[in-house]
Design an enzyme around this catalytic site. Sequence first.
Site, PDB file in Angstrom:
ATOM      1  N   SER A 121       0.816  -1.210   0.000  1.00 23.93           N
ATOM      2  CA  SER A 121       0.000   0.000   0.000  1.00 23.93           C
ATOM      3  C   SER A 121       0.856   1.269   0.000  1.00 23.93           C
ATOM      4  O   SER A 121       1.947   1.300   0.559  1.00 23.93           O
ATOM      5  CB  SER A 121      -0.877   0.005   1.257  1.00 23.93           C
ATOM      6  OG  SER A 121      -1.420   1.281   1.491  1.00 23.93           O
ATOM      7  N   TYR A 145      -1.880   5.492  -4.335  1.00 22.68           N
ATOM      8  CA  TYR A 145      -2.963   6.454  -4.195  1.00 22.68           C
ATOM      9  C   TYR A 145      -2.519   7.707  -4.924  1.00 22.68           C
ATOM     10  O   TYR A 145      -1.381   8.171  -4.738  1.00 22.68           O
ATOM     11  CB  TYR A 145      -3.223   6.791  -2.719  1.00 22.68           C
ATOM     12  CG  TYR A 145      -4.107   5.800  -1.995  1.00 22.68           C
ATOM     13  CD1 TYR A 145      -5.309   5.384  -2.554  1.00 22.68           C
ATOM     14  CD2 TYR A 145      -3.753   5.317  -0.747  1.00 22.68           C
ATOM     15  CE1 TYR A 145      -6.138   4.488  -1.878  1.00 22.68           C
ATOM     16  CE2 TYR A 145      -4.581   4.420  -0.063  1.00 22.68           C
ATOM     17  CZ  TYR A 145      -5.769   4.013  -0.646  1.00 22.68           C
ATOM     18  OH  TYR A 145      -6.586   3.140   0.015  1.00 22.68           O
ATOM     19  N   THR A 171      -5.389   2.700  -7.122  1.00 21.91           N
ATOM     20  CA  THR A 171      -6.706   2.548  -6.475  1.00 21.91           C
ATOM     21  C   THR A 171      -7.533   3.795  -6.753  1.00 21.91           C
ATOM     22  O   THR A 171      -7.099   4.908  -6.464  1.00 21.91           O
ATOM     23  CB  THR A 171      -6.529   2.344  -4.957  1.00 21.91           C
ATOM     24  OG1 THR A 171      -5.810   1.127  -4.761  1.00 21.91           O
ATOM     25  CG2 THR A 171      -7.878   2.241  -4.246  1.00 21.91           C
ATOM     26  N   LYS A 250      -7.547  -0.566  -9.517  1.00 25.66           N
ATOM     27  CA  LYS A 250      -8.256  -1.286  -8.447  1.00 25.66           C
ATOM     28  C   LYS A 250      -9.466  -0.474  -8.004  1.00 25.66           C
ATOM     29  O   LYS A 250      -9.347   0.727  -7.730  1.00 25.66           O
ATOM     30  CB  LYS A 250      -7.302  -1.489  -7.263  1.00 25.66           C
ATOM     31  CG  LYS A 250      -7.971  -2.079  -6.020  1.00 25.66           C
ATOM     32  CD  LYS A 250      -6.931  -2.408  -4.966  1.00 25.66           C
ATOM     33  CE  LYS A 250      -7.517  -3.016  -3.727  1.00 25.66           C
ATOM     34  NZ  LYS A 250      -8.115  -2.063  -2.806  1.00 25.66           N
ATOM     35  N   HIS A 274     -13.360  -2.153  -2.154  1.00 26.48           N
ATOM     36  CA  HIS A 274     -12.488  -1.718  -1.067  1.00 26.48           C
ATOM     37  C   HIS A 274     -12.908  -2.379   0.258  1.00 26.48           C
ATOM     38  O   HIS A 274     -12.852  -1.761   1.332  1.00 26.48           O
ATOM     39  CB  HIS A 274     -12.523  -0.193  -0.930  1.00 26.48           C
ATOM     40  CG  HIS A 274     -11.228   0.414  -0.452  1.00 26.48           C
ATOM     41  ND1 HIS A 274     -10.386   1.111  -1.260  1.00 26.48           N
ATOM     42  CD2 HIS A 274     -10.629   0.400   0.765  1.00 26.48           C
ATOM     43  CE1 HIS A 274      -9.335   1.532  -0.567  1.00 26.48           C
ATOM     44  NE2 HIS A 274      -9.453   1.111   0.681  1.00 26.48           N
TER      45      HIS A 274
HETATM   46  C1  LIG Z   1      -7.452  -2.338   7.264  1.00 31.21           C
HETATM   47  C2  LIG Z   1      -7.549  -2.194   5.777  1.00 31.21           C
HETATM   48  C3  LIG Z   1      -6.731  -1.286   5.128  1.00 31.21           C
HETATM   49  C4  LIG Z   1      -6.775  -1.161   3.736  1.00 31.21           C
HETATM   50  N1  LIG Z   1      -5.906  -0.313   3.108  1.00 31.21           N
HETATM   51  C5  LIG Z   1      -5.924  -0.220   1.753  1.00 31.21           C
HETATM   52  C6  LIG Z   1      -4.978   0.586   1.085  1.00 31.21           C
HETATM   53  O1  LIG Z   1      -4.115   1.209   1.684  1.00 31.21           O
HETATM   54  N2  LIG Z   1      -5.062   0.663  -0.272  1.00 31.21           N
HETATM   55  C7  LIG Z   1      -6.008  -0.033  -0.997  1.00 31.21           C
HETATM   56  O2  LIG Z   1      -6.037   0.066  -2.224  1.00 31.21           O
HETATM   57  N3  LIG Z   1      -6.890  -0.829  -0.375  1.00 31.21           N
HETATM   58  C8  LIG Z   1      -6.874  -0.951   0.969  1.00 31.21           C
HETATM   59  N4  LIG Z   1      -7.751  -1.797   1.591  1.00 31.21           N
HETATM   60  C9  LIG Z   1      -8.700  -2.592   0.787  1.00 31.21           C
HETATM   61  C10 LIG Z   1      -8.085  -3.949   0.394  1.00 31.21           C
HETATM   62  O3  LIG Z   1      -7.071  -3.804  -0.562  1.00 31.21           O
HETATM   63  C11 LIG Z   1      -9.156  -4.889  -0.185  1.00 31.21           C
HETATM   64  O4  LIG Z   1      -9.809  -4.234  -1.239  1.00 31.21           O
HETATM   65  C12 LIG Z   1     -10.165  -5.333   0.862  1.00 31.21           C
HETATM   66  O5  LIG Z   1      -9.510  -5.641   2.065  1.00 31.21           O
HETATM   67  C13 LIG Z   1     -10.953  -6.537   0.389  1.00 31.21           C
HETATM   68  O6  LIG Z   1     -11.947  -6.892   1.315  1.00 31.21           O
HETATM   69  P1  LIG Z   1     -11.758  -8.119   2.349  1.00 31.21           P
HETATM   70  O7  LIG Z   1     -10.557  -7.837   3.144  1.00 31.21           O
HETATM   71  O8  LIG Z   1     -13.008  -8.097   3.164  1.00 31.21           O
HETATM   72  O9  LIG Z   1     -11.631  -9.345   1.504  1.00 31.21           O
HETATM   73  C14 LIG Z   1      -7.704  -1.943   2.985  1.00 31.21           C
HETATM   74  C15 LIG Z   1      -8.521  -2.868   3.651  1.00 31.21           C
HETATM   75  C16 LIG Z   1      -8.450  -3.006   5.032  1.00 31.21           C
HETATM   76  C17 LIG Z   1      -9.309  -4.043   5.695  1.00 31.21           C
END
Ligand SMILES: Cc1cc2nc3c(=O)[nH]c(=O)nc-3n(C[C@H](O)[C@H](O)[C@H](O)COP(=O)(O)O)c2cc1C
Length: 377
Positions: A121, A145, A171, A250, A274
């Site tokens: 990330s 980002y 993203t 994404k 997300h």
């Molecule tokens: C705690 C947390 C932080 C996240 N941070 C980012 C991030 O920095 N960048 C991003 O593109 N997606 C982020 N996501 C989304 C994840 O990449 C992903 O789309 C998501 O976790 C999928 O859902 P699931 O974990 O329920 O399967 C984050 C998700 C969580 C749970």
Amino acid sequence: MTKEDLLLKNIQGNKPFPICFEDLEKAVAERLPAGPYGYIRSGAGGEQSLRNNRSAFAKYSIVPRFLTDVSEPDTSIELFGKTYPTPFLFAPVGMNQMVHELGELAVVRAAQRLGMPYIQSTVSSYSLEEVAETVPDHTKWFQLYWSTNEEIAYSMAARAESAGFEAIVLTVDTVMLGWREEDVRNQFSPLKLGLARGNYMNDPVFTASLKDDSLESYVEGILANIFHPTLNWENVRELKRRLHVPLLIKGILHPEDARLAIEAGVDGIIVSNHGGRQLDGVIGSLDALPAIVKAVDSRVPVLLDGGVYRGIDALKALALGANAVCIGRPFVYGLAYDGEDGVYQVMQNLYSEFKVSMGLSGQRTAAGLPAMTLIRE
Ligand SMILES: Cc1cc2nc3c(=O)[nH]c(=O)nc-3n(C[C@H](O)[C@H](O)[C@H](O)COP(=O)(O)O)c2cc1C
């Protein structure tokens, strides 16, 4: 110790470990403070999007075939000319130091042991250079980002390329922060605690924009840049022009956006809401997948994340045309539970269930899964 205990430990390695997502989430809830736990677990608003991700999988049932000789399963997949042993990747998840001191470094070591590509990330606790140094030979992609000052976005992408990251994942669903009630309730903002500094602290363009190098300045600078409501397709085209590695987008949920992404030169699409953390009331990722697969028509790979908490979820996603799946919350909980080994164990369990389920549904290859029969209730 009973025979059953022994069997469990053999399956799972040396230590007992919560076997499924629900058990693990419960165990982690007991170990983490309310702030970090709520930040990871929750979805935006009333959490309809979060629930939609899970319920989408339950709508599909597998109609298995038998007598197909499944003695030598091939779970490998191909992405951008490289073969990987499993269809699992690590989704980008920010600020891993929230749950474990070694944060992303522990995660990426587990990813290397498993042979699963790692997507780092933008808002990670450790920098992309530190991650690259930890696992120089492992496949890593960088999740970008966009920045209000777009030169910061270009600078990070260029740093990722020179550190050996093999793709950039832009993203596009986080142009502003989702309405996250749990974090308001807990008065918890990891961005304000400075947990997202890893990639900003040594970015020359970002640091040049700060008035001093205090924590407050970093946090102010990150908050001023991280949300970027002006993002548009011209930005995507310009980013693509500057890159030497594949660019994925994404956060795509509409087939028309998938078409526009390909027109803008994008090399891959990640179908995602997300993890239900941005817009509430959104279609579940798996429900969005078939129309996007159709629109993309095999021109670029289509990946999916959101609610893949079991091996059979991955099987269903691949059967519906995803080339691979990304795992989010499960590995974060594994990290919180037992550091690198916890991450390894969670992902290994997901993979083991996937492999068994492939065989039990009569399928010999991951690449052949789109031919499998699924019915939708
Ligand atoms: C705690 C947390 C932080 C996240 N941070 C980012 C991030 O920095 N960048 C991003 O593109 N997606 C982020 N996501 C989304 C994840 O990449 C992903 O789309 C998501 O976790 C999928 O859902 P699931 O974990 O329920 O399967 C984050 C998700 C969580 C749970």
